[in-house]
Design an enzyme around this catalytic site. Structure first.
Site, PDB file in Angstrom:
ATOM      1  N   GLY A  39       0.820  -1.126  -0.024  1.00 43.48           N
ATOM      2  CA  GLY A  39       0.103   0.104  -0.247  1.00 43.48           C
ATOM      3  C   GLY A  39       0.935   1.379   0.032  1.00 43.48           C
ATOM      4  O   GLY A  39       0.363   2.137  -0.551  1.00 43.48           O
ATOM      5  N   ARG A  67       3.037 -11.454   4.474  1.00 44.29           N
ATOM      6  CA  ARG A  67       3.561 -11.834   5.803  1.00 44.29           C
ATOM      7  C   ARG A  67       5.197 -11.803   5.423  1.00 44.29           C
ATOM      8  O   ARG A  67       5.803 -11.523   6.279  1.00 44.29           O
ATOM      9  CB  ARG A  67       3.034 -13.066   6.416  1.00 44.29           C
ATOM     10  CG  ARG A  67       1.963 -13.053   7.038  1.00 44.29           C
ATOM     11  CD  ARG A  67       1.532 -14.418   7.914  1.00 44.29           C
ATOM     12  NE  ARG A  67       0.435 -14.246   8.778  1.00 44.29           N
ATOM     13  CZ  ARG A  67       0.105 -14.930   9.793  1.00 44.29           C
ATOM     14  NH1 ARG A  67       0.856 -16.045  10.001  1.00 44.29           N
ATOM     15  NH2 ARG A  67      -1.116 -15.011  10.299  1.00 44.29           N
ATOM     16  N   LYS A  69       7.872 -10.458   3.070  1.00 45.09           N
ATOM     17  CA  LYS A  69       8.058  -9.358   1.926  1.00 45.09           C
ATOM     18  C   LYS A  69       9.680  -8.717   2.100  1.00 45.09           C
ATOM     19  O   LYS A  69      10.386  -8.639   1.393  1.00 45.09           O
ATOM     20  CB  LYS A  69       7.152  -8.273   1.516  1.00 45.09           C
ATOM     21  CG  LYS A  69       6.617  -7.610   2.941  1.00 45.09           C
ATOM     22  CD  LYS A  69       5.538  -6.772   2.659  1.00 45.09           C
ATOM     23  CE  LYS A  69       4.815  -6.363   4.149  1.00 45.09           C
ATOM     24  NZ  LYS A  69       3.737  -5.634   3.709  1.00 45.09           N
ATOM     25  N   ILE A 129       5.988  -8.130  11.885  1.00 42.19           N
ATOM     26  CA  ILE A 129       7.053  -8.832  12.026  1.00 42.19           C
ATOM     27  C   ILE A 129       8.193  -8.333  11.284  1.00 42.19           C
ATOM     28  O   ILE A 129       9.201  -7.994  11.596  1.00 42.19           O
ATOM     29  CB  ILE A 129       7.009 -10.511  11.581  1.00 42.19           C
ATOM     30  CG1 ILE A 129       5.849 -10.985  12.211  1.00 42.19           C
ATOM     31  CG2 ILE A 129       8.339 -11.087  11.592  1.00 42.19           C
ATOM     32  CD1 ILE A 129       5.949 -11.249  13.678  1.00 42.19           C
ATOM     33  N   TYR A 214       9.467  19.941  38.915  1.00 41.78           N
ATOM     34  CA  TYR A 214      10.133  19.126  39.677  1.00 41.78           C
ATOM     35  C   TYR A 214       8.996  18.105  40.030  1.00 41.78           C
ATOM     36  O   TYR A 214       8.082  18.008  39.635  1.00 41.78           O
ATOM     37  CB  TYR A 214      10.925  19.864  40.868  1.00 41.78           C
ATOM     38  CG  TYR A 214       9.719  20.837  41.649  1.00 41.78           C
ATOM     39  CD1 TYR A 214       9.104  20.702  42.475  1.00 41.78           C
ATOM     40  CD2 TYR A 214       9.912  22.464  41.058  1.00 41.78           C
ATOM     41  CE1 TYR A 214       8.218  21.372  43.113  1.00 41.78           C
ATOM     42  CE2 TYR A 214       9.067  23.063  42.022  1.00 41.78           C
ATOM     43  CZ  TYR A 214       8.208  22.448  42.945  1.00 41.78           C
ATOM     44  OH  TYR A 214       7.399  23.514  43.705  1.00 41.78           O
ATOM     45  N   LYS A 275      -6.694  17.644  49.939  1.00 44.06           N
ATOM     46  CA  LYS A 275      -5.448  18.234  50.216  1.00 44.06           C
ATOM     47  C   LYS A 275      -4.484  17.406  50.611  1.00 44.06           C
ATOM     48  O   LYS A 275      -4.764  16.412  51.355  1.00 44.06           O
ATOM     49  CB  LYS A 275      -5.792  19.104  51.395  1.00 44.06           C
ATOM     50  CG  LYS A 275      -4.713  20.039  51.916  1.00 44.06           C
ATOM     51  CD  LYS A 275      -4.200  21.263  50.807  1.00 44.06           C
ATOM     52  CE  LYS A 275      -3.357  22.381  51.183  1.00 44.06           C
ATOM     53  NZ  LYS A 275      -3.796  23.156  52.249  1.00 44.06           N
ATOM     54  N   HIS A 276      -3.308  17.199  50.112  1.00 41.57           N
ATOM     55  CA  HIS A 276      -2.276  16.609  50.164  1.00 41.57           C
ATOM     56  C   HIS A 276      -2.699  14.895  50.088  1.00 41.57           C
ATOM     57  O   HIS A 276      -2.510  13.940  50.931  1.00 41.57           O
ATOM     58  CB  HIS A 276      -1.589  16.635  51.445  1.00 41.57           C
ATOM     59  CG  HIS A 276      -0.735  17.685  51.735  1.00 41.57           C
ATOM     60  ND1 HIS A 276       0.405  17.934  51.786  1.00 41.57           N
ATOM     61  CD2 HIS A 276      -1.061  19.040  51.613  1.00 41.57           C
ATOM     62  CE1 HIS A 276       0.900  19.108  51.766  1.00 41.57           C
ATOM     63  NE2 HIS A 276      -0.195  19.894  51.717  1.00 41.57           N
ATOM     64  N   GLY A 305      -5.694  26.118  49.177  1.00 44.67           N
ATOM     65  CA  GLY A 305      -4.767  25.583  48.301  1.00 44.67           C
ATOM     66  C   GLY A 305      -5.024  24.300  47.915  1.00 44.67           C
ATOM     67  O   GLY A 305      -4.122  23.364  47.680  1.00 44.67           O
ATOM     68  N   GLU A 328      -5.775  25.182  44.086  1.00 44.97           N
ATOM     69  CA  GLU A 328      -4.590  25.196  43.185  1.00 44.97           C
ATOM     70  C   GLU A 328      -5.155  24.641  41.718  1.00 44.97           C
ATOM     71  O   GLU A 328      -4.827  24.846  40.748  1.00 44.97           O
ATOM     72  CB  GLU A 328      -3.961  23.922  43.676  1.00 44.97           C
ATOM     73  CG  GLU A 328      -2.683  24.366  44.792  1.00 44.97           C
ATOM     74  CD  GLU A 328      -1.661  25.057  44.317  1.00 44.97           C
ATOM     75  OE1 GLU A 328      -1.373  25.088  43.082  1.00 44.97           O
ATOM     76  OE2 GLU A 328      -0.891  25.174  45.144  1.00 44.97           O
ATOM     77  N   ASN A 418      -4.625   5.137  59.056  1.00 47.69           N
ATOM     78  CA  ASN A 418      -5.957   4.687  59.724  1.00 47.69           C
ATOM     79  C   ASN A 418      -7.004   5.593  59.227  1.00 47.69           C
ATOM     80  O   ASN A 418      -6.813   7.040  59.530  1.00 47.69           O
ATOM     81  CB  ASN A 418      -6.004   4.466  61.067  1.00 47.69           C
ATOM     82  CG  ASN A 418      -5.380   3.127  61.209  1.00 47.69           C
ATOM     83  OD1 ASN A 418      -5.530   2.057  60.618  1.00 47.69           O
ATOM     84  ND2 ASN A 418      -4.361   3.138  62.456  1.00 47.69           N
ATOM     85  N   PHE A 473     -11.480  -2.837  60.592  1.00 52.02           N
ATOM     86  CA  PHE A 473     -12.189  -3.173  61.876  1.00 52.02           C
ATOM     87  C   PHE A 473     -11.585  -2.225  62.952  1.00 52.02           C
ATOM     88  O   PHE A 473     -10.393  -1.939  63.034  1.00 52.02           O
ATOM     89  CB  PHE A 473     -12.140  -4.748  62.013  1.00 52.02           C
ATOM     90  CG  PHE A 473     -10.699  -5.307  62.453  1.00 52.02           C
ATOM     91  CD1 PHE A 473      -9.894  -5.205  63.364  1.00 52.02           C
ATOM     92  CD2 PHE A 473     -10.426  -6.205  61.513  1.00 52.02           C
ATOM     93  CE1 PHE A 473      -8.668  -5.617  63.734  1.00 52.02           C
ATOM     94  CE2 PHE A 473      -9.087  -6.772  61.577  1.00 52.02           C
ATOM     95  CZ  PHE A 473      -8.111  -6.765  62.818  1.00 52.02           C
ATOM     96  N   HIS A 524      -2.550   3.042  51.620  1.00 49.97           N
ATOM     97  CA  HIS A 524      -1.454   3.192  52.142  1.00 49.97           C
ATOM     98  C   HIS A 524      -0.629   4.332  51.421  1.00 49.97           C
ATOM     99  O   HIS A 524      -0.881   4.408  50.088  1.00 49.97           O
ATOM    100  CB  HIS A 524      -0.439   2.156  52.556  1.00 49.97           C
ATOM    101  CG  HIS A 524      -1.105   1.379  53.589  1.00 49.97           C
ATOM    102  ND1 HIS A 524      -1.611   0.207  53.496  1.00 49.97           N
ATOM    103  CD2 HIS A 524      -0.846   1.384  54.968  1.00 49.97           C
ATOM    104  CE1 HIS A 524      -2.068  -0.381  54.674  1.00 49.97           C
ATOM    105  NE2 HIS A 524      -1.533   0.372  55.641  1.00 49.97           N
TER     106      HIS A 524
END
Length: 524
Positions: A39, A67, A69, A129, A214, A275-276, A305, A328, A418, A473, A524
């Protein structure tokens, strides 16, 4: 090795024809012989250019539905031959192998075929390929051969010559392409075709969007990448309407807001303030501005903020309310002209329009680096309904208490452990995050609610008659007793503690209703 290489023969084989004809014309004008396939050759000929078929170069026809060529010594010999190596030159002469100075290739659209839901047969047929083979051969021999895999680089080679620095850059880009391409194929085979959640080899690749100012701190460097393959619509694809460049922390916090907002994708107008990376106010109301005001009043000190995310197109009144303090980032599906006009006066505020809010229940893997390794887990897309709740106290909860409990539980899922969340009437009353024990989280959340009541002149603290959610819990009754002191009337928690009986007894003595979910949401 030489610095400047004049392009005398170019091999072009692309699935994406963008810019192809213009490049072909530019090279032809410089006297470059064009060799092409299928093509690509047709597109160049249709533009009036002379093109040599790959079969003329190799002496073999394209076969097996295309496939086979370019997998031929006269192609790869012309790419890999070291031009200043006498033995290589002798081999070229002996076998009538002509040098190829430029290869222009982009690969079969494997990722796109997967994304559009192609059949297995279609997907397999779109594993390239010959293309990657030519790319790697040309890139390896970049001292003499230029490999171009990105239409954005066509203008560089259109001059008819390349420098060593350019060829080295092309080679680096080419190997990144083949690594990403093979990674996408390997992960499709493992996760989709073979049904492996955790493949034996995990290939994680992505394209850099931009380098950030940063990282978390000024001494750290950072960048934003888009994952290879079909990515979920989110912050990385958002349109930034205005404001300063986004920082690493902006992205991190805004993502936390968006992930929580996704839980309320189909809810009434909802506003999340973060926030954070922790929510400090969440509310659902009949209008967006009412939801914002309720969420803001939960912890107006922390909201300063912060990051705000809304689940409805942003309107002028809500934008006016948000503009009352420094914010922000604001994340919204869209915004009307009135809202944009309000925010235009706040030149530092970043307004991000994301279009579609992500699906909170979407599947996927999340990764976290550790020293010497990488932790990988499935997304926490667990959710509960009213039918999943188990009442464990003598007092049955009211319908409103159950609704408040589910709301609090949903928010708690996105609070750092928690986590304790008080909520009433679709509004967070107090949030305690990230403490080393659950009792302190309960007390902090209650203290914030008391401060909010004093600040905003509430008749009583919103924790009175609220539902309180705990992400895991209660190991002792003290955390629950702190909730009792705050005035909560309903508790939702996973259950499963060795002291569940003690906690249930404390709830009964206090006249609370309590339900177990059987599911925890550590974060976490």
């Amino acid at each position: 090795m030489t610095d400047i290489v004049t392009i005398r023969r170019a091999l072009l084989s692309v699935s994406d024809k963008t810019g192809l004809v213009d490049l072909g014309k530019a090279l032809a004008a410089k006297g470059v012989e064009l060799v092409s396939t299928g093509g690509t050759a047709k597109a160049l000929r249709d533009a009036g250019l002379d093109v040599k078929d790959i079969s003329e170069l190799t002496g073999f026809p394209e076969m097996m539905d295309g496939r086979v060529k370019t997998l031929h010594p006269k192609v790869h010999g012309g790419l890999l031959a070291v031009r200043d190596n006498a033995e290589h030159v002798a081999s070229m002469n002996e076998h009538a192998i002509g040098a190829i100075d430029l290869v222009v290739v982009n690969l079969y659209p494997f990722v796109q075929t997967v994304a559009k839901g192609g059949t297995r047969e279609e997907i397999i047929e779109n594993i390239d390929i010959g293309g990657p083979s030519m790319v790697r051969s040309a890139a390896k021999n970049h001292d003499f051969v230029a490999i171009v895999t990105d239409p954005a680089d066509y203008a560089i080679v259109a001059s008819g010559e390349t420098t060593l620095a350019q060829r080295r850059k092309f080679a680096a880009k080419a190997y990144a392409l083949t690594a990403s391409y093979d990674g996408a194929i390997s992960q499709w085979f493992a996760r989709v075709d073979q049904g492996e959640t955790f493949p034996e080899t995990l290939a994680i690749t992505g394209a850099r969007v931009t380098e950030l100012r940063y990282g978390e701190n000024p001494h750290q460097k950072a960048a934003l990448y888009l994952p290879a393959g079909d990515a979920t619509q989110g912050l990385a694809q958002a349109v930034q309407v205005q404001g300063k460049e986004l920082s690493y922390n902006n992205y991190n916090d805004a993502d936390a807001a968006l992930e929580l907002l996704a839980e309320f994708k189909h809810a009434e107008p909802t506003v999340v303030i973060v926030k954070h990376a922790n929510p400090c106010g969440v509310a659902t109301a009949s209008t967006l501005v009412e939801a914002y005001e309720a969420a803001f009043q939960c912890d107006s000190v922390s909201a300063f903020g912060g990051i705000i995310a809304v689940n409805r197109p942003l309107d002028g009144p809500t934008a006016e309310a948000i503009s009352g303090i420094f914010t922000e980032v604001v994340v919204a599906p869209d915004a009307d002209e009135a809202a944009k006009a309000v925010f235009a006066k706040k030149k530092n505020l970043r307004l991000l329009l994301i279009g579609e809010i992500p699906d909170a229940k979407r599947e996927g893997l999340v990764a976290k680096p550790i020293a010497g390794g990488l932790l990988v887990q499935t997304r926490d897309n667990g959710a509960i309904t009213l039918d999943d709740l188990k009442v464990v106290t003598k007092r049955q909860p009211t319908s409103q208490e159950l609704q408040d409990a589910l709301f609090a539980w949903t928010v708690a899922k996105h609070v750092k452990s928690n986590a304790i969340v008080y909520a009433k009437d679709g509004v967070t009353a107090g949030i305690g995050a990230g403490q080393m024990n659950r009792r302190d989280s309960s007390r902090i959340a209650a203290a914030k609610a008391a401060e909010a009541a004093e600040t905003h002149g509430f008749a009583e603290t919103r924790t009175k008659g609220s539902a309180v959610a705990s992400d895991a819990f209660f190991p002792f009754a003290d955390g629950l007793l702190a909730a009792v002191e705050a005035g909560a009337s309903m508790v939702i928690q996973p259950g499963g503690s060795m002291r569940d009986d003690e906690v249930i007894k404390a709830a009964d003595e206090a006249g609370l209703a309590m339900v177990f979910t059987g599911m925890r949401h550590f974060r976490h």
